[in-house]
Every structure is written in structure tokens, then in C-alpha cells.
Scaffold this motif. Structure first.
Motif, short mmCIF file in Angstrom:
data_model
loop_
_atom_site.label_atom_id
_atom_site.label_comp_id
_atom_site.label_asym_id
_atom_site.label_seq_id
_atom_site.Cartn_x
_atom_site.Cartn_y
_atom_site.Cartn_z
N GLU A 257 0.81 -1.22 0.00
CA GLU A 257 0.00 0.00 0.00
C GLU A 257 0.84 1.27 0.00
O GLU A 257 0.36 2.33 -0.36
N SER A 258 2.11 1.17 0.36
CA SER A 258 2.94 2.38 0.29
C SER A 258 3.96 2.32 -0.84
O SER A 258 4.58 3.32 -1.18
N ALA A 259 4.13 1.15 -1.44
CA ALA A 259 5.21 1.00 -2.43
C ALA A 259 4.86 1.64 -3.78
O ALA A 259 5.75 2.06 -4.52
N ALA A 260 3.56 1.68 -4.09
CA ALA A 260 3.17 2.21 -5.40
C ALA A 260 2.85 3.70 -5.29
O ALA A 260 2.26 4.15 -4.30
N ASP A 261 3.23 4.46 -6.30
CA ASP A 261 3.01 5.90 -6.30
C ASP A 261 1.56 6.22 -6.68
O ASP A 261 1.13 5.90 -7.79
N GLU A 262 0.86 6.87 -5.78
CA GLU A 262 -0.53 7.25 -6.07
C GLU A 262 -0.59 8.39 -7.08
O GLU A 262 0.40 9.07 -7.32
N MET A 263 -1.77 8.59 -7.65
CA MET A 263 -1.93 9.62 -8.68
C MET A 263 -3.09 10.56 -8.35
O MET A 263 -4.07 10.15 -7.72
N MET A 265 -5.07 14.26 -10.39
CA MET A 265 -5.03 15.16 -11.54
C MET A 265 -4.35 16.47 -11.14
O MET A 265 -4.66 17.04 -10.10
N GLY A 266 -3.43 16.91 -11.97
CA GLY A 266 -2.79 18.21 -11.78
C GLY A 266 -3.28 19.18 -12.85
O GLY A 266 -4.22 18.88 -13.58
N ASN A 267 -2.63 20.27 -12.95
CA ASN A 267 -3.06 21.27 -13.95
C ASN A 267 -2.83 20.80 -15.39
O ASN A 267 -3.58 21.12 -16.29
N ASP A 268 -1.75 20.04 -15.55
CA ASP A 268 -1.40 19.59 -16.91
C ASP A 268 -1.55 18.08 -17.06
O ASP A 268 -0.73 17.43 -17.71
N GLY A 269 -2.54 17.53 -16.44
CA GLY A 269 -2.73 16.08 -16.55
C GLY A 269 -2.41 15.39 -15.25
O GLY A 269 -2.22 16.04 -14.21
N ALA A 270 -2.31 14.07 -15.33
CA ALA A 270 -2.09 13.26 -14.13
C ALA A 270 -0.74 13.57 -13.51
O ALA A 270 0.25 13.79 -14.23
N VAL A 271 -0.70 13.59 -12.19
CA VAL A 271 0.58 13.72 -11.49
C VAL A 271 0.69 12.59 -10.47
O VAL A 271 -0.31 12.06 -10.01
N PHE A 272 1.92 12.26 -10.14
CA PHE A 272 2.17 11.22 -9.15
C PHE A 272 2.48 11.90 -7.82
O PHE A 272 3.11 12.96 -7.79
N LEU A 273 2.06 11.28 -6.74
CA LEU A 273 2.23 11.89 -5.42
C LEU A 273 3.56 11.49 -4.77
O LEU A 273 3.90 12.00 -3.71
N SER A 274 4.29 10.61 -5.41
CA SER A 274 5.62 10.23 -4.95
C SER A 274 6.34 9.65 -6.17
O SER A 274 5.76 9.55 -7.25
N ARG B 307 -5.42 6.09 -4.01
CA ARG B 307 -5.82 7.23 -4.84
C ARG B 307 -5.26 7.10 -6.26
O ARG B 307 -4.11 6.73 -6.44
N THR B 308 -6.06 7.46 -7.23
CA THR B 308 -5.59 7.40 -8.62
C THR B 308 -6.47 8.30 -9.48
O THR B 308 -7.27 9.09 -8.97
N VAL B 309 -6.29 8.21 -10.80
CA VAL B 309 -7.12 8.98 -11.75
C VAL B 309 -7.69 8.00 -12.76
O VAL B 309 -7.23 6.87 -12.87
#
Lengths: 356, 356, 356, 356
Positions: A257-263, A265-274, B307-309
Motif C-alpha cells: 500500500e505504500s510501495a506504489a506511487d498514487e496519482m 489530476m494536476g493542472n497539466d494532466g495526471a501527477v504522481f504523489l511520490s 488514490r488514482t485517476v
């Protein structure tokens, strides 16, 4: 298939030995019309060249690069770009002692077993001198990638001493002889390496290479994965014994649950939280920083006496004089950058070929 | 250049998706005259196939391999060896939820960015199902290498729990569902993984692959180094994020005088007094065990909400049901063996080509 | 490097023997998003399949192609496209006679010398049956090239009888069993080949393949020349012994002032006033029709008794019964088209990679 | 994949332009331990170098080859063999006229369309000057093949004048400036070519390359056929437009019963009673002479005024001054030999890899 060629569409072939008259490379597949001068390449050569501090080999090589084909009126023509560097400071005499003896940790023994012959002068082809041409090719690769992609390396560990990542400052890497992003650790390394040199020993290192601005979508499953090719590229550098992408080995210990980078939406599309994945998922770039780390073992050529055998099959010992880097890892930083640039340039062209 | 082909002279091309009708591979370059039956391959397939314990996916795939070309009267003919496995237990319905959503840590997002399309049923081509064909090819590679070369893998860490190397017993790897060489740790993992499963989480792992009996002289400087190709090979396995050879990252911290393996004459030629280099010097095998370790991240498909998109660019969350391995690292062990076998077989042929 | 793979970015790997259970191919590097159904491929398969007139082999193979991976919802995904055709009408018994004997002009002897083994049933891998998969791959290549590129083949000579080029009519090639563009010659061939069949003999042929709509700029000096790769591609077809581009051998006899195609400005840029070069200059397409011609030798398997040796090293004679094409050149026409399509698709992607 | 690399295991990469400072090549994959000196290579360079008679270009190039890496103490080391030749007699001024104009029949137009740029000085990379390095590589290939394999070329047609094969005498090829095996025809060509030169025209040629002593078993079905690779190799030589193996195009007109070479047992195994196949069956060498013929078109650069267009898109005419070969086919003979040597050396290594 070629043992001395790297890449698929952006292809680099190197030649030359440490104590031959010159070394060179041919870069094929370069897109035409790119402005390219020798000074563009020299800039990167100068960062790798020896003799710039007391912590690297004292061999004096200007490493002045000449472009002998592939450009016309200051631009690439799409035909093979050949570059040559003269060797000016060989001292083959330094190696007389080891002509008949295999240095532990070096390629002496394996070359001889494989080929039945080896050029022992400066280790011939096995010398890290070859990496000069990787840096030249990397300079071309950067041009292909364009200014939107920035590739930087930092040394993050020397011997047992790792940096404090909280103090990471890229600007600092230009201010000390170690490409160290942490000023305090750089000072500590200075003392540590002076000690290493005095003891006739050597030290290993860990280098981190980061590429920013890499567009999402580069890389190719299954066997052309971006991270698989980066791993191969880094491991092909002299003395490298380990490679990891993103969090690397540490990810084995993390829960799912912590190993994968969550996502989100940012201003220019999807962003990753880590960015634990190091910018690569399924072998394809995510658009985040591409992060690779590799370990360089300590220089094998040291003054310490070590047990070995000779070509006649007799037990003996060896102490290597010559002019060697007390920590080859330092000069591996610009080489790591170059390999990153070459892999990315190759994948940029490969992506364009298939996906337009 | 091919994204779905691995190797140079011993060349493996795989095809097929997780939920397609079948998957397969073509192995080209196999020497003629080698006795080869489907049972030889099936032996290795059975070690990787799913559903053999509660710690791997419950998808029921017999993974029965068929050889459809390249043999005649029980021997290889030198023409391409094609092998096919039927997919019999797809449940594409399980994946309806994620057809529109990108799972964190998975290749969903990057495939879509790169290709503009993806087969979301069972992750299509990005699924670890592809590795079944690597194992089939590995079975052929073992035949090429002959009985003198033994390739074994052990899982040496699951989650944060590493084995005690002092208790290493290869025989033990065949007695527990983890390929664990340490019986005590295997028991501990059982409890740990039961907890992981109950929590809807997943765990990473570290696998060590060891090849014994590899003749000295395999591998090829500069860009065809044995360890560089092993690094690329292992990193190309799904979910792998780190690779090291021999002592790997640990060598960065060692002083030069202990990092290199000393030599002495033995009864049959030179012997090394340690194997920190993992059996490779200068990219060429030394004759010692070739030792590679790689880290597998935790399975990305977990029950935990993350969390994801989605494809429409909306923030959302995802919990993945389906039938997933709580620790994909376990089934990566036979895959790592297969990749080792393929790399070595390729280099055996390459060495024979150049050095006779 | 692979002996059973063709192309660089658009890569075709074929497998399977004449009398094995099935044959197949993997096409890698296909751009994603291209609409592709089995019917698109079947259209081309049907043009090559045997048993369509009394002038080709009477083996009854429906050659129904199945796409088993690489498409999703009717479009290519960018992952490997695998296609399979079942063999349904093998009669291995027909070949019992030649299991121990080498047919003159056939690959029997060379396979045995090279591999120490051969699958004599229907000639195994050496059979022209393999070309079915080339045609399947060619169907995919045509999709990659798009509708702007038209590739057509015509048989321009059978035995000693050449067509009259003044009567060339492409539409005619669809109206006779010979792909002959000259109706009168087609009639003449009918009588000629009936005679050949009755005598238990066979005839050779010359095929011309023309690609129209090829954009200028495809191809790559020096060793990736479009014409060099076309020459290799055509020569790789079974029984082909000669290849020429444009005017080919005839150009050797022409004076320089008429051999080169002059240029003038047209409405849409430069135009050539003739096409003796066959649409390729310096290895790069000019925008004119790309024209290739190749010669197919007469079928080696004939009823005529011929002198040969057997596997035991004894002089003997052989008469080949089985079901053979009296003129394999006829069915080589769709194969030549397929190879042209594959070469052009490959170069289209290669051009896009380097020149954007 | 590389546009400037030839071969698979014996791999040749060339670089350099006609009017650059130097040209060179890298030969990778060379077996170690082969005695090799510059003189060994120079011998072959001298046969191709310009200015040796009034029938070739008057550019004065000594073509002195330097080996800059890959040998040690007079033997190959197994590492890349780099060779360099200095350009000493460029006269770029001669080409000012054509900087803005496309010569008919030349690569000027296609390079510009493809790359958007071209080095017009001496045709840059498109110049036959590149073939000097093929000859250098061919010299290395001959060493790999060993003394048992003899490779010779003869010019068998210049303009419309073919030799009389009944008068074939290999020794004669060394006695006239045309590599003509027929003394009478050589004399006739002298007069013919003097006329061609006076008229400012040029002539084509047909060259035949014969390799004797090639062991049976070299070559590889399906796409690595020996004849397919020879066809590609010869067609990659500048100005070549046609290639045939053995009887080539003539086989299309022969009946099946005479087209195939019959066999009988000889003292040392099976022998063929004729060699219409040119020493290759099913893509694999038979042990007979390997025979390849190729057509070279007339030199495109001639004094005759011809219609063309310029870079600004205007109709114009061009007459090419400079120093050009009235018949480039003559100097193509040693180049054809070199390509034959490279293909055979590559296949020798490939065969050894797979079949031991």
C-alpha cells in the motif's frame, strides 16, 4: 550484435585502448540538422577528464575531442558522427610488473582466459579510458534529447560514508571535486580519501543519475524496458556491480500500500504523489524524474600487496604502482550521465519510430 | 532491434497476452542435434505455474507446453523452436473495474500514454503471464548449456524479513512454497504472508540466482558484458527494481584491499579465494559461481484502497479484486533462473563464434 | 541477429515446417491503433494459397490465418502480433523416397551437411510453405504503409517466354492464373506449362514487383540502402537466384548520358523524366515507382530421373513424385509483393525514427 | 540496427566523407590471435586505390591504412579493430558548381530530400570513397577465412562488350588495368574506354566474384541465407543495380531437368557435376565455388550536359567536371571481393556459433 556497440537507433561504437595512439567512437543514427560543434562535446569531456584533483588519477590527458565526420557547416548530416581523442600521456613502463601477473579484481585474468592474449599496457581495452568516448557520445545524445531534458549525476556515497539526503543541493555538486550534493559530506570525504590514498588503498562509491523532463511514454516492453536498458547501460560501466531504479532494493521491504506511487489530476494532466518507481512503470517512462543509482567497487589497482598468480601458473603477490584513481566512482558520475543520455536518446527515436 | 526479443545468438521472441487465447515463444539459434522433448520444458513450467500454494495467485493454469516446430525425431533441428501454451482460466470480468482506471504502481497509465490503447483484461501484455514463455525458453537454454551448468534460485528476503545465510541449504528450497533456503525463515514468512493476505496488502522480495559450472571466458567487453546483460535480463522481469552482482552495493563500502578476490593456484589451475565479484570480472566469467540478486517490488494490485485517476482525467480511488499473487517475488524465482540460463546460453554461443 | 527474423523496426519472425502441425509468425514493432482484422490478412493469403489452378501444387491448404495476439477491439496495440496457420493437408508418405536421398537443386544436402539432421517431410523448414507467413506479415506491412502505397507484382517471363511490355495491363494480372500483365502471353504460357507438366519437367520465371506512392526519402545509406535490402529480401525467397532494380543488368551496357534519369520541375516539385534507376538513388527512394525484378529457378522436385547420391554415400538416381508446383515462380509473385511491403514498412519506421 | 554497419558477428562500421579529413572503419568480432599487420591490409587497398591507370579517377590518394586499435604484438586481440585512412587530395572547389544543383543519377537529390542537408563536397558520404574502408575490412575478413579460401573478382563486361568466357584466364586479370580475365577483350575495352572518355561519357560494367575453398554448410535459412546476404552486400556497393548468383537470370529460362546440379560420389564425398546454383542451395554453401555477378551502372558524373533542377526549384542543366572514373565498375572489382570476404567471414563465425 556487437560487443562494442551500444544502443539500437542511436548507436554508439567505441574503439581504442588505454595506451594505443588514440581512442574514438562512431555515433550512428543521429537525426540530421542538429547544431553541433566540438565545443559542445568538449564541455562534457572536461568533466570526466583525469587529473583535475588529487582524488583522481594523475595521468594528464587533455581529452581534446575532434569530430572527423558527420557534420557539415556546423550541423549534423544524419551520417555517422566519428569522434577521436588522442592519447598523449601513456606510460606503459608502469605496467611492466603486471604484464605477467593478474591483478585481483581486474579483468587481466578473464581477458587472458577468453582471448589467449591481452594488451597489458594500461589494461588495454579493459581500461576505464574507454569511458571517455561514452561521454563524447553522451554529449551528442543530449543534443538529440534537446534542452527540455536535464541529466545530472551526484555521488551519494564514498566508501561507507553516505550523504545526508536532507542536505541535497544540486548546485553543490559543481563546487567540490566529488560531485557531492551535500557540502558537509564532501568535506568529510576529503579527509576520508586522503587517508585512503596514504594507505595505498581505494574506495568504492554510489552514484545517482537523475533525468528530468523526460516525456511520458519512452521505453518499450518487454525486453526493451527503459529500466532494463538503463540497468544494462550502467552495469556496463567499468567496476559497477549494482544498479537500482527509484527506491530499488528498499522496495522489497515495503508493504504494497505504500510501495506504489498514487496519482491525482494536476493542472497539466495526471501527477504522481511520490516517485518510488523512479519514473518508470512497466518499462515505460511516467513523465517523472528517471532515477538510477549504481555502485562502483573500489579501484582494483592498489599499492597494498595482494595474493595472486602469474601467467606461468605460479603463486605470487602484486602491488600496483602506476597512476590510479583512489576512487574511480568519482569519475563514473559523468559517465553515468552519458549512459543515461544515450539510453534516453535511443528510446526517443525508438518511440518516434513506432508511435509517430 | 526488437522489443519482444531477448538475446543475440540464442534468441527468444515472446508473444501473447494474459487473456488472449494462448501465449507462445520462438527460440532461434538453437544448436542442432540436442535431445529435447516437451517433458524437458514442462518440468520447469511446473515450477512457475500459478495456484500451487495459498501464497500465489489462484488462477488455474496448467501451463502445458507444446513444441510446434524445431524438433524432429526428438532432437533439435537448428530451425526455430516454437512453443505454445493455452490460456484456459481467464476471467476478464474481474478487470471490468479497472478498464477505466489506472492502478497505482502498474503499467496501466504508461501503456495508455505510449500506445493510446491498452488491453486491460488481465493487464494484457504487461502481465507477468508473459514470463511463462521465458521459463519455457530457459528450459531450452539449459539444454544448450548442458548438464555441467546448474542454475538455481532462492528467495532470500520477503518483505522486511531476510534469511539467515548461515542456515543456507539448497535442498530446503524444494521443501517450502517460497524457494527459501532457510527452513526457519520459511516458517516465519508463512505467518508474515498470511497476515499480508488478510490485510489485502502485498509484499516484495529479493531473489538470488546462482549458476555453477559456468566456464571461465564467457561474456564480452564492452557493451556485451556478462553482468551488464544479466542486469538487463533481470530488470526486464515484471516488478523488478534492482539488480546486483556478487556483493553488489555492499562493495561500495569496502576498502580496496578486501574488495577484490585474491587468487592462488589450485589443482586445476587458478582459483579465487573468495567470490565478492559474483563470478564476473571485466564482464567475463571467472569460472566461479555467477551470482545475481534482484529485488521485486510488492504486487501493485491490492485490495487496499488507493488514490488514482481515470481515463477521463478525474480523481478517483481503486481497490483491485481479481486473483493476484500476494508476493509476486516467489514466482519470480524460476523466471530469474530462466533469464540466467538464456543469458549464459547466448554467451556460450557468442564465445564459440569468436573464440572457437 | 536472427536467421528467421526479417527487418529492423518492422520485424517479422517466422516458424514452422511444411509438415508440422502449424506454421506462424510474430510481427513486432507494429505501430499501435491501426485497424486490423483477420480478413485483411486473409485477402492476401488467398492469393498465394496452393491449389487454385492446375499450374500450382495440388496440396489443399485453406491457409486460414488466425491473429492470436497484438490486437484489441480491432486495432493493433503496439505489442507483438502473432499469427498462426494450421497445416491440414500434409502427406509425409510422399516423401519416404527422399528421406535417404538428396534431390538435385534442393536444400536436402546442404541442410544435412550443416545441421547433421533434416526434417525431410515436405522439406521441413526449407519448404516454400514458410512463405505463407511472409504474405501474412506483408498484409500487416501494407496496413502500416497506408492506402497511399500500392504494391503489385506481375510475372513477366515463364521459361524462355517473356511478355511483350507494350501490352502491359495491370488489370490483366487478375484475370489469368499467372499474374501475367499481357493477355496474349498468358495464353501462350498456358500451353507451354501444360507441356512442361506432361513431360514431368518444370519451368522458371521472372517476377516484377512495383511499389507506387512510395514517398521520397525512404532508405538509408550505406548498408541500409533501400535497394540493398530489397535485393536481400527477394533473394531470400525460395528458389530466387537473381535480383535487379530498375533497368538492372541492362544499365551496364548503356552510355552514361542515357543511363541517368534527368529531372525537371513539375507542379508538385521535381519530377524525373524516366525511371531507369527503379525509384532508388544512393539507396534512398526518389518518389518514383520502386521497381524490382527477380528470377525464380525451375522447381527442383521433378519427375525426370536425375543423378544424385544418398545419405550412405552411394550413387543413385531420384525421381520426385509428391505434389509440386510445375512453376513455383507463379506463387512467388504474392510473396515478392509481401517482401516489398515489409521492406518499405521497415524503412518508413526507420525514416520516421531518424528524420521525424 | 545500423545504417553504417555491415555484418552480424564479423561487423564492419564505416565512417567518413569524401572530402573530410579522414575516413575509417571499426571491425568488431574478429577472433583473437590472428597475425595481422598493416601491410596485410595495404596489399588490398592498393588494388582499389585511384589513379593507377588513365581509366580511373585521377584523384591522388595513397590510401595508406593505419591500424589504431585491436592488435597487440602483431596479433588481433579480439577487441575492435579500428583502421584509418587520411584523405590527402580533396579538391572541394571542383564541386562548387553542383552545390546548388542535383546531378542526374546521383544521390544529391535523395540525400537532400531525406536529410534536409548534404555535404556536396565530393558527394560527402555518398561517394565511392567509402568503399576504401570496405576493402580494408575485407582484408581482415580474408585473414579470418584463412588461406584455404581464395576470393577473386573479374570484370566480365564493360559497356556493351562482354568477355569471351572460353578465353577466361585468372592470371590475365593481373596484367591489364581492368581485372579482365580475357586478354583480347581487355584490348578492345582499352579502345572503347578511350572513346568514352573523349566523349565525356561513361560506361557501366559487370563484375563476377568467385570464392573458392568455401566449406559446405555456411549460410543460414531463412532470412540469413548466404545468397540473400551476398545480394544485399553487393547491391550496397555504389552504383550497383543488379545481382545474380550462379547462372542467375538465365536459370529462369532453363527446364527443370537441366537447371539443377546433379551429384555423384567423388573421392572426398559428394561432388556436383555442374555449378549452375553458384555454390549455394537453400541459402547454404555446397562446397563448390560461390559465384556472384553484379552490374554497375555508368558513372553519373559526366561532362555531357544533362537536364536537371536546382535547390531553388528551377530547371537547369549540369555538366560535371571534377575527376571521375569513366567506368566506376573497374574499381568495384576489389570492393566486390571485399564484400564477399566479409559475408563469408561473418557466416563462418555464425556457423561456428550454432553448429560448433
Amino acid at each position: 550484435m556487437s560487443h562494442n556497440t551500444f544502443g539500437h537507433l542511436f548507436r554508439v561504437t567505441t574503439w581504442g585502448e588505454s595506451h594505443g595512439p588514440r581512442i574514438g567512437c562512431v555515433v550512428d543514427g543521429v537525426p540530421p540538422g542538429i547544431p553541433l560543434a566540438e565545443a559542445d562535446i568538449q564541455h562534457w569531456m572536461d568533466r570526466r577528464k583525469p587529473g583535475q584533483s588529487r582524488f583522481t588519477t594523475q595521468r594528464r590527458e587533455p581529452d581534446a575531442v575532434t569530430i572527423v565526420s558527420g557534420t557539415f557547416e556546423g550541423r549534423t548530416t544524419g551520417t555517422p558522427l566519428a569522434m577521436i581523442v588522442e592519447n598523449v600521456d601513456q606510460r606503459s613502463k608502469d605496467y611492466d610488473d603486471i604484464a605477467e601477473t593478474y591483478r585481483p579484481g581486474h579483468a587481466d585474468y578473464t581477458y587472458e582466459v577468453k582471448y589467449g592474449v591481452r594488451d597489458w599496457r594500461g589494461s588495454g581495452r579493459a581500461s576505464a579510458r574507454e569511458t571517455a568516448m561514452r561521454v563524447a557520445a553522451g554529449g551528442v545524445a543530449r543534443k538529440v534529447l534537446g534542452e527540455g531534458v536535464a541529466i545530472r549525476a551526484a555521488v551519494v556515497q564514498i566508501g561507507p560514508h553516505a550523504i545526508d539526503r536532507a542536505r541535497w543541493d544540486w548546485a553543490e555538486t559543481e563546487r567540490n571535486p566529488f560531485w557531492c550534493p551535500d557540502a558537509e559530506t564532501a568535506k568529510r570525504w576529503e579527509g576520508f580519501l586522503d587517508g585512503v590514498r596514504k594507505q595505498g588503498s581505494s574506495a568504492g562509491a554510489v552514484i545517482e543519475v537523475v533525468a528530468s523532463g523526460v516525456p511520458a511514454g519512452l521505453g518499450a516492453p518487454i525486453y526493451g524496458k527503459l529500466d532494463a536498458e538503463l540497468a544494462g547501460a550502467m552495469m556496463s560501466i567499468n567496476a559497477v556491480k549494482a544498479v537500482e531504479i527509484g527506491q530499488g532494493f528498499a522496495l522489497a521491504a515495503e508493504p504494497g500500500e505504500s510501495a506504489a506511487d498514487e496519482m491525482r489530476m494536476g493542472n497539466d494532466g495526471a501527477v504522481f504523489l511520490s516517485n518510488k518507481a523512479g519514473g518508470v512503470l512497466g518499462g515505460i517512462s511516467t513523465g517523472q524524474d528517471v532515477v538510477v543509482r549504481f555502485a562502483v567497487k573500489p579501484t582494483s589497482s592498489i599499492l597494498h600487496e595482494r595474493r595472486t598468480v602469474d601467467r606461468q601458473g605460479r603463486d605470487t603477490t602484486v602491488r600496483v604502482k602506476g597512476r590510479h584513481d583512489p576512487c574511480v566512482g568519482i569519475r563514473a558520475a559523468p559517465v553515468g550521465e552519458a549512459m543515461m543520455a544515450c539510453v534516453l536518446a535511443d528510446h526517443l527515436l525508438r518511440h518516434r519510430a513506432q508511435c509517430g
